[in-house]
Write a protein that holds these residues in place. Structure first.
Motif, PDB file in Angstrom:
ATOM      1  N   ARG A   1     -80.122  77.669 101.503  1.00  0.00           N
ATOM      2  CA  ARG A   1     -79.962  78.848 102.347  1.00  0.00           C
ATOM      3  C   ARG A   1     -80.270  78.535 103.813  1.00  0.00           C
ATOM      4  O   ARG A   1     -79.595  79.010 104.710  1.00  0.00           O
ATOM      5  N   ASN A   2     -81.297  77.743 104.061  1.00  0.00           N
ATOM      6  CA  ASN A   2     -81.666  77.409 105.442  1.00  0.00           C
ATOM      7  C   ASN A   2     -80.556  76.628 106.143  1.00  0.00           C
ATOM      8  O   ASN A   2     -80.238  76.895 107.299  1.00  0.00           O
ATOM      9  N   HIS A   3     -79.976  75.651 105.443  1.00  0.00           N
ATOM     10  CA  HIS A   3     -78.889  74.877 106.039  1.00  0.00           C
ATOM     11  C   HIS A   3     -77.661  75.748 106.275  1.00  0.00           C
ATOM     12  O   HIS A   3     -77.004  75.655 107.306  1.00  0.00           O
ATOM     13  N   MET A   4     -77.353  76.607 105.306  1.00  0.00           N
ATOM     14  CA  MET A   4     -76.191  77.483 105.458  1.00  0.00           C
ATOM     15  C   MET A   4     -76.375  78.430 106.637  1.00  0.00           C
ATOM     16  O   MET A   4     -75.462  78.624 107.433  1.00  0.00           O
ATOM     17  N   LEU A   5     -77.566  79.011 106.763  1.00  0.00           N
ATOM     18  CA  LEU A   5     -77.834  79.941 107.854  1.00  0.00           C
ATOM     19  C   LEU A   5     -77.775  79.233 109.203  1.00  0.00           C
ATOM     20  O   LEU A   5     -77.203  79.753 110.164  1.00  0.00           O
ATOM     21  N   ARG A   6     -78.353  78.038 109.275  1.00  0.00           N
ATOM     22  CA  ARG A   6     -78.315  77.278 110.527  1.00  0.00           C
ATOM     23  C   ARG A   6     -76.876  76.964 110.923  1.00  0.00           C
ATOM     24  O   ARG A   6     -76.480  77.142 112.076  1.00  0.00           O
TER      25      ARG A   6
ATOM     26  N   ALA B   1     -79.622  71.724  97.742  1.00  0.00           N
ATOM     27  CA  ALA B   1     -79.526  70.660  98.738  1.00  0.00           C
ATOM     28  C   ALA B   1     -78.673  71.120  99.910  1.00  0.00           C
ATOM     29  O   ALA B   1     -78.031  72.167  99.861  1.00  0.00           O
ATOM     30  N   ASP B   2     -78.674  70.308 100.953  1.00  0.00           N
ATOM     31  CA  ASP B   2     -77.855  70.613 102.120  1.00  0.00           C
ATOM     32  C   ASP B   2     -76.386  70.353 101.792  1.00  0.00           C
ATOM     33  O   ASP B   2     -76.042  70.041 100.661  1.00  0.00           O
ATOM     34  N   GLY B   3     -75.543  70.462 102.778  1.00  0.00           N
ATOM     35  CA  GLY B   3     -74.108  70.334 102.563  1.00  0.00           C
ATOM     36  C   GLY B   3     -73.625  68.924 102.297  1.00  0.00           C
ATOM     37  O   GLY B   3     -72.438  68.705 102.098  1.00  0.00           O
ATOM     38  N   ASP B   4     -74.519  67.938 102.275  1.00  0.00           N
ATOM     39  CA  ASP B   4     -74.128  66.547 102.046  1.00  0.00           C
ATOM     40  C   ASP B   4     -73.637  66.393 100.611  1.00  0.00           C
ATOM     41  O   ASP B   4     -74.404  66.516  99.669  1.00  0.00           O
TER      42      ASP B   4
END
Length: 153
Positions: free
Chosen positions: A111-116, A84-87
């Motif tokens: 990974r996508n949220h972390m990279l963004r 999940a995202d950082g929420d």
């Protein structure tokens, strides 16, 4: 059986999708509003779609927790990990609900949220103004980062 899942949140709808199978394992919707009830409150003979009275911000967490709580009943599966995202509110809600007696769900950062987020922070560093006390070497690196990341040069 355990399964790795990731969650997708869209407004007040939430889906639990199997990581390996890419199949939708659970889909839930929370509504705070019913058009029929709003237009004709006296009409009691309709299917009311309003199923949520809590805050809007807690809808997604409640929907995902509901999916975790029904996973054993629906599929005889326990979701061991969630991507999940950082929420953290959703993950904290799952931990509080303790959907499984002998298993604590682990969270994996998407990974996508972390990279963004990493790229956004890097762009912020690259686009801030260069101070006078920065050395020439650091200033050169700073300008290279600006050019690479598309900031002002």
């Amino acid at each position: 059986m355990t399964c790795c899942i990731f969650c997708i949140f869209v407004l007040f709808q939430a889906a639990i999708v199997g990581y390996h199978t890419r199949q939708v394992l659970y889909f839930g919707v929370k509504n705070k509003y019913c058009v029929t009830c709003a237009r004709k409150p006296e009409n009691k003979n309709h299917t009311c779609f309003k199923n949520w009275n809590g805050s809007s911000s807690s809808m997604e967490a409640a929907t995902i927790v509901e999916g975790f709580l029904t996973s054993e009943e629906m599929y005889n599966v326990q979701y061991a990990r969630m991507i999940a995202d950082g929420d953290s509110s959703v993950y904290n809600s799952i931990l509080e609900a303790r959907p499984y007696k002998n298993l604590t769900v682990k969270k994996i950062e998407c990974r996508n949220h972390m990279l963004r987020n990493y790229c956004n922070k890097l762009k912020d560093v690259a686009t801030t103004s260069v101070h006078k006390e920065v050395s020439n070497v650091d200033r050169g690196l700073h300008l290279k980062m600006r050019r690479i990341l598309g900031g002002r040069s």
